[in-house]
Motif scaffolding. Structure first.
Motif, PDB file in Angstrom:
ATOM      1  N   ARG A 196       0.944  -1.231  -0.086  1.00  0.00           N
ATOM      2  CA  ARG A 196       0.084  -0.115   0.067  1.00  0.00           C
ATOM      3  C   ARG A 196       0.810   1.272   0.082  1.00  0.00           C
ATOM      4  N   ARG A 197       2.253   1.037   0.508  1.00  0.00           N
ATOM      5  CA  ARG A 197       2.958   2.355   0.798  1.00  0.00           C
ATOM      6  C   ARG A 197       3.938   2.426  -0.891  1.00  0.00           C
ATOM      7  N   SER A 198       3.754   1.434  -1.488  1.00  0.00           N
ATOM      8  CA  SER A 198       4.682   1.150  -2.958  1.00  0.00           C
ATOM      9  C   SER A 198       4.250   2.324  -3.811  1.00  0.00           C
ATOM     10  N   PHE A 199       4.859   2.237  -4.914  1.00  0.00           N
ATOM     11  CA  PHE A 199       4.700   3.086  -6.191  1.00  0.00           C
ATOM     12  C   PHE A 199       4.094   2.290  -7.396  1.00  0.00           C
ATOM     13  N   THR A 200       3.471   3.083  -8.085  1.00  0.00           N
ATOM     14  CA  THR A 200       3.122   2.711  -9.574  1.00  0.00           C
ATOM     15  C   THR A 200       4.458   3.095 -10.489  1.00  0.00           C
ATOM     16  N   PRO A 201       4.672   2.435 -11.553  1.00  0.00           N
ATOM     17  CA  PRO A 201       5.679   3.177 -12.675  1.00  0.00           C
ATOM     18  C   PRO A 201       5.884   4.636 -12.487  1.00  0.00           C
ATOM     19  N   ALA A 202       4.636   5.277 -12.968  1.00  0.00           N
ATOM     20  CA  ALA A 202       4.580   6.570 -13.164  1.00  0.00           C
ATOM     21  C   ALA A 202       4.900   7.428 -11.793  1.00  0.00           C
TER      22      ALA A 202
END
Length: 248
Positions: A196-202
């Motif tokens: 939930r804390r992680s990123f999408t590529p963009a």
């Protein structure tokens, strides 16, 4: 619960200075299994890190920033040794609790574990042929650009930061897959909070652009993973997100 936006308000249990030290140590040791299954470092080594180190034609130094319990360093060192590469590996971890777990893995002439962060290494004038990290970026908020810049300053060549790609399927699969490994650890709760804390590529590309817009590219070397790549040798191996997005 929505995964549309990154939830920076979540705090992982293992990041609490007052957390149960027995469960923390068990969590760090169990990461040996989790990272082998999901982190994708085997692919990243084969396609990117290994060829970059082999291309030097001389002994190399590699730094793992935020090395935790040291399992990624130990695994990559064994792979490089099998390939006949002369590499000295440094795992730098500022949390003394995790550092103790890494030290308990035993001595190895090719591996050094230090209780340091990037700033301390820079002050000491350290320099490496490659700098890597695993599961560090999602812990960071506004300090991410400074961490990215410091990692580039520490490297004479390649920089590779590997982390989770936020997504519903990753969340669902981890919920089921981590359950057998979770008893006595923080693996299930913290793993789901990590997603939930992680990123999408963009999102990750935009965050890294605050360091240097042209320095970084984001790849997806294996399903459910992101790889931030910078430095000399960055063109080796890992495909950019636009080419690899269909894989997961």
């Amino acid at each position: 619960m929505s995964l549309t936006a990154r939830d920076e308000s979540l705090v992982e249990l293992m990041d609490d200075p007052a957390c149960d030290p027995v469960r923390l140590a068990a969590t760090l040791r169990r990461f040996t299994v989790v990272n082998r299954l999901v982190s994708g470092w085997g692919t990243v080594y084969r396609t990117t890190l290994g060829p970059s180190l082999a291309g030097l034609g001389r002994p190399a130094r590699v730094l793992d920033l935020g090395s935790g319990g040291g399992d990624v360093v130990v695994r990559l060192a064994a792979r490089a040794r099998r390939d006949g590469l002369d590499v000295h590996w440094t795992g730098a971890e500022p949390d003394e609790r995790a550092h103790r777990v890494a030290l308990a893995r035993g001595a190895d002439d090719a591996i050094e574990f230090r209780c340091d962060d990037a700033a301390a290494l820079l002050r000491a004038g350290e320099s490496f042929d490659a700098v890597i990290s695993n599961h560090v970026l999602h812990h960071l908020g506004p300090e991410l650009p400074a961490f990215a810049a410091a990692s580039r300053a520490l490297s004479r060549g390649l920089v590779l930061h590997s982390d989770i790609a936020r997504g519903r399927l990753a969340y669902t699969l981890y919920s089921a897959g981590a359950a057998p490994l979770a008893p006595g650890t923080f693996l299930l709760t913290d793993g789901l909070r990590s997603i939930r804390r992680s990123f999408t590529p963009a999102e990750l590309q935009a965050a890294l652009g605050q360091d240097d817009p042209g320095a970084w590219r984001v790849a997806r070397p294996v399903p459910f993973r992101l790889l931030a790549v910078a430095g000399r040798g960055a063109g080796v191996g890992a495909e950019p997100e636009s080419a690899a997005g269909a894989s997961g």
